[in-house]
Scaffold this motif. Structure first.
Motif, PDB file in Angstrom:
ATOM      1  N   LEU A 120       0.828  -1.203   0.000  1.00 16.67           N
ATOM      2  CA  LEU A 120       0.000   0.000   0.000  1.00 16.67           C
ATOM      3  C   LEU A 120       0.861   1.252   0.000  1.00 16.67           C
ATOM      4  O   LEU A 120       0.579   2.217  -0.724  1.00 16.67           O
ATOM      5  N   ALA A 121       1.933   1.261   0.789  1.00 15.69           N
ATOM      6  CA  ALA A 121       2.821   2.431   0.848  1.00 15.69           C
ATOM      7  C   ALA A 121       3.440   2.710  -0.513  1.00 15.69           C
ATOM      8  O   ALA A 121       3.483   3.866  -0.974  1.00 15.69           O
ATOM      9  N   ASP A 122       3.953   1.674  -1.183  1.00 18.51           N
ATOM     10  CA  ASP A 122       4.536   1.868  -2.512  1.00 18.51           C
ATOM     11  C   ASP A 122       3.505   2.403  -3.492  1.00 18.51           C
ATOM     12  O   ASP A 122       3.793   3.316  -4.282  1.00 18.51           O
ATOM     13  N   ALA A 123       2.303   1.853  -3.455  1.00 15.72           N
ATOM     14  CA  ALA A 123       1.259   2.289  -4.386  1.00 15.72           C
ATOM     15  C   ALA A 123       0.881   3.743  -4.160  1.00 15.72           C
ATOM     16  O   ALA A 123       0.690   4.505  -5.115  1.00 15.72           O
ATOM     17  N   ILE A 124       0.773   4.150  -2.905  1.00 13.49           N
ATOM     18  CA  ILE A 124       0.440   5.547  -2.592  1.00 13.49           C
ATOM     19  C   ILE A 124       1.507   6.480  -3.150  1.00 13.49           C
ATOM     20  O   ILE A 124       1.197   7.484  -3.795  1.00 13.49           O
ATOM     21  N   GLU A 125       2.772   6.155  -2.910  1.00 18.48           N
ATOM     22  CA  GLU A 125       3.852   7.014  -3.400  1.00 18.48           C
ATOM     23  C   GLU A 125       3.861   7.081  -4.923  1.00 18.48           C
ATOM     24  O   GLU A 125       4.080   8.159  -5.500  1.00 18.48           O
ATOM     25  N   GLN A 126       3.646   5.965  -5.587  1.00 22.14           N
ATOM     26  CA  GLN A 126       3.659   5.957  -7.050  1.00 22.14           C
ATOM     27  C   GLN A 126       2.522   6.785  -7.625  1.00 22.14           C
ATOM     28  O   GLN A 126       2.730   7.616  -8.516  1.00 22.14           O
ATOM     29  N   VAL A 127       1.328   6.591  -7.121  1.00 18.39           N
ATOM     30  CA  VAL A 127       0.161   7.264  -7.695  1.00 18.39           C
ATOM     31  C   VAL A 127       0.139   8.751  -7.340  1.00 18.39           C
ATOM     32  O   VAL A 127      -0.278   9.585  -8.149  1.00 18.39           O
ATOM     33  N   LEU A 128       0.628   9.109  -6.149  1.00 16.10           N
ATOM     34  CA  LEU A 128       0.609  10.518  -5.746  1.00 16.10           C
ATOM     35  C   LEU A 128       1.529  11.398  -6.583  1.00 16.10           C
ATOM     36  O   LEU A 128       1.432  12.630  -6.514  1.00 16.10           O
ATOM     37  N   THR A 129       2.407  10.811  -7.394  1.00 17.90           N
ATOM     38  CA  THR A 129       3.224  11.641  -8.288  1.00 17.90           C
ATOM     39  C   THR A 129       2.367  12.373  -9.313  1.00 17.90           C
ATOM     40  O   THR A 129       2.822  13.336  -9.925  1.00 17.90           O
ATOM     41  N   ALA A 130       1.131  11.924  -9.512  1.00 14.81           N
ATOM     42  CA  ALA A 130       0.233  12.563 -10.487  1.00 14.81           C
ATOM     43  C   ALA A 130      -0.683  13.594  -9.846  1.00 14.81           C
ATOM     44  O   ALA A 130      -1.670  13.998 -10.452  1.00 14.81           O
ATOM     45  N   THR A 131      -0.385  14.026  -8.619  1.00 11.85           N
ATOM     46  CA  THR A 131      -1.206  15.055  -7.974  1.00 11.85           C
ATOM     47  C   THR A 131      -0.610  16.436  -8.209  1.00 11.85           C
ATOM     48  O   THR A 131       0.534  16.582  -8.618  1.00 11.85           O
ATOM     49  N   ALA A 132      -1.409  17.456  -7.927  1.00 10.88           N
ATOM     50  CA  ALA A 132      -0.952  18.843  -8.077  1.00 10.88           C
ATOM     51  C   ALA A 132      -1.751  19.732  -7.142  1.00 10.88           C
ATOM     52  O   ALA A 132      -2.897  19.424  -6.809  1.00 10.88           O
ATOM     53  N   HIS A 133      -1.128  20.830  -6.709  1.00  9.78           N
ATOM     54  CA  HIS A 133      -1.833  21.832  -5.907  1.00  9.78           C
ATOM     55  C   HIS A 133      -2.206  22.992  -6.839  1.00  9.78           C
ATOM     56  O   HIS A 133      -1.360  23.805  -7.209  1.00  9.78           O
ATOM     57  N   GLU A 134      -3.464  23.006  -7.247  1.00  9.63           N
ATOM     58  CA  GLU A 134      -3.963  24.023  -8.167  1.00  9.63           C
ATOM     59  C   GLU A 134      -4.958  24.913  -7.435  1.00  9.63           C
ATOM     60  O   GLU A 134      -5.891  24.415  -6.797  1.00  9.63           O
ATOM     61  N   PRO A 135      -4.772  26.246  -7.510  1.00  6.42           N
ATOM     62  CA  PRO A 135      -5.738  27.146  -6.869  1.00  6.42           C
ATOM     63  C   PRO A 135      -7.146  26.890  -7.394  1.00  6.42           C
ATOM     64  O   PRO A 135      -7.372  26.785  -8.598  1.00  6.42           O
ATOM     65  N   GLY A 136      -8.075  26.740  -6.471  1.00  3.42           N
ATOM     66  CA  GLY A 136      -9.459  26.525  -6.839  1.00  3.42           C
ATOM     67  C   GLY A 136      -9.820  25.095  -7.189  1.00  3.42           C
ATOM     68  O   GLY A 136     -10.986  24.792  -7.449  1.00  3.42           O
ATOM     69  N   MET A 137      -8.810  24.194  -7.199  1.00  2.00           N
ATOM     70  CA  MET A 137      -9.084  22.786  -7.523  1.00  2.00           C
ATOM     71  C   MET A 137      -8.373  21.884  -6.518  1.00  2.00           C
ATOM     72  O   MET A 137      -7.440  21.142  -6.874  1.00  2.00           O
ATOM     73  N   PRO A 138      -8.759  21.936  -5.248  1.00  4.30           N
ATOM     74  CA  PRO A 138      -8.064  21.150  -4.223  1.00  4.30           C
ATOM     75  C   PRO A 138      -8.152  19.649  -4.451  1.00  4.30           C
ATOM     76  O   PRO A 138      -7.296  18.902  -3.966  1.00  4.30           O
ATOM     77  N   VAL A 139      -9.142  19.168  -5.206  1.00  2.70           N
ATOM     78  CA  VAL A 139      -9.297  17.729  -5.410  1.00  2.70           C
ATOM     79  C   VAL A 139      -8.125  17.151  -6.197  1.00  2.70           C
ATOM     80  O   VAL A 139      -7.835  15.951  -6.099  1.00  2.70           O
ATOM     81  N   LEU A 140      -7.409  17.980  -6.963  1.00  2.61           N
ATOM     82  CA  LEU A 140      -6.269  17.487  -7.733  1.00  2.61           C
ATOM     83  C   LEU A 140      -5.096  17.098  -6.839  1.00  2.61           C
ATOM     84  O   LEU A 140      -4.153  16.447  -7.296  1.00  2.61           O
ATOM     85  N   ALA A 141      -5.148  17.481  -5.570  1.00  2.38           N
ATOM     86  CA  ALA A 141      -4.118  17.082  -4.615  1.00  2.38           C
ATOM     87  C   ALA A 141      -4.516  15.833  -3.841  1.00  2.38           C
ATOM     88  O   ALA A 141      -3.819  15.435  -2.910  1.00  2.38           O
ATOM     89  N   GLY A 142      -5.622  15.214  -4.242  1.00  2.00           N
ATOM     90  CA  GLY A 142      -6.125  14.058  -3.518  1.00  2.00           C
ATOM     91  C   GLY A 142      -5.884  12.751  -4.244  1.00  2.00           C
ATOM     92  O   GLY A 142      -5.550  12.712  -5.436  1.00  2.00           O
TER      93      GLY A 142
END
Length: 350
Positions: A120-142
């Motif tokens: 689970l830890a490896d999968a979280i780290e791998q998939v979270l590389t596709a997140t971003a902190h965008e103003p007005g779109m907090p879901v993209l960091a999830g």
């Protein structure tokens, strides 16, 4: 200059200036002995401005004085220490508040599934590389977690990449569940998850619990915003027109050597030609297994590199659908981690 003028120049109020003078942080240049009026010099504006800025980031007086009187290197270190403490305190308060909200709801947790901690830890780290902190779109960091009766899927997207990995649970989920978990909070608990043989996921209002044996359970918030409809996008992908299997190590090395903002790939017979879009570096030819049509396609380096680097195994497979269509990137022999990468506008004269 009189205190009122100095207050306007520095952004501090007159009452704040009197307080800082009494505290010894910013003494006036002169005080009229008869009237008690305070006067400041132009050379004090810079110190007053920095003092105001330090107080705006909630720095205590003693620490602010230390920064003002320190050299540049020491001041930077003190600032870093203060910010780290503020951020740490805020994260801790956020977690505690989420736990309190769950307790106030007096709703029992809903068991979701159990997964091997290191996986689970490896999968979280791998998939979270596709997140971003965008103003007005907090879901993209999830990170989207979807549990079915057979598997658990983790998905994240920054609109230019989409990564998804499917995990086989240690215990089959008792029912379906889906939620978008705060990515930053998941990152903070990855080390703890990795050291746990088994992690049980339990849903509560506004969050999930990660239950671990003989360690402190961890809580992560759910993001209320709607996650992008990634399943619709996956279902609408066009037919694959070219397929490439290539050494992950060689492709990453070629991308590193080009080091431009944009990277162009030329897919030809038995090879990939990697070049910087501005022709600043020599082309790099990589042997590859290719089928289908020849193709030129361009990417931003910050989109393509992490999509390749997180692929599992020594070889990666690229499924291409045209110069302006998403490319699917995954392991050549393991399909449980898949990333879609969006190209940029191609220059067909390149």
């Amino acid at each position: 200059m009189p205190i009122g003028v100095f207050a306007r120049r520095s952004g501090l109020t007159a009452s704040a200036l009197r307080f800082y003078a009494d505290s010894g942080l910013l003494d006036p240049a002169e005080v009229d002995p008869a009237s008690g009026y305070r006067y400041y010099g132009a050379d004090q504006v810079a110190r007053a401005t920095v003092l105001r800025q330090l107080r705006e980031i909630a720095m205590p007086l003693a620490a602010a004085e230390a920064v003002l009187d320190a050299g540049a290197e020491e001041a930077a270190r003190l600032l870093d220490e203060h910010v780290a403490k503020v951020v740490g305190d805020a994260v801790a308060a956020q977690r505690k508040a989420a736990v309190i909200k769950s307790a106030l709801g007096n709703v029992p947790g809903l068991p979701i599934t159990a997964l091997m901690g290191p996986v689970l830890a490896d999968a979280i780290e791998q998939v979270l590389t596709a997140t971003a902190h965008e103003p007005g779109m907090p879901v993209l960091a999830g990170l989207r977690i979807e549990a079915s009766h057979e598997a658990v899927a983790l998905t994240a997207t920054d609109r230019y990449r989409l990564s998804t990995r499917t995990l086989v649970p240690s215990e089959p989920p008792t029912q379906t569940w889906a939620g978008t978990v705060d990515g930053d909070e998941l990152r903070a608990v990855v080390a703890e998850i990795r050291r746990s043989a088994l992690v049980r996921l339990e849903a509560v209002p506004h969050g999930i619990w990660l239950r671990v044996d003989e360690r402190e359970d961890r809580h992560c918030r759910l993001l209320p915003e709607e996650f992008p409809d990634h399943r619709l996008m996956l279902a609408s992908l066009g037919e694959v027109t070219s397929r490439v299997t290539v050494s992950k190590e060689l492709l990453l090395r070629a991308l590193q050597e080009q080091a431009g903002d944009h990277i162009a790939l030329h897919i030809a017979d038995h090879a990939i030609n990697v070049r910087s879009a501005d022709d600043a570096h020599p082309d790099i030819l990589i042997p590859a297994t290719t089928t289908g049509q020849a193709l030129r396609i361009r990417f931003e380096l910050t989109t393509l590199y992490p999509a390749v680097s997180t692929a599992i195994g020594p070889d990666v497979m690229l499924d291409l659908r045209g110069h302006d269509q998403p490319v699917t990137i995954r392991s050549a022999d393991r399909g449980d981690l898949t990333t879609l990468a969006m190209p940029v506008k191609s220059d067909h004269s390149a």
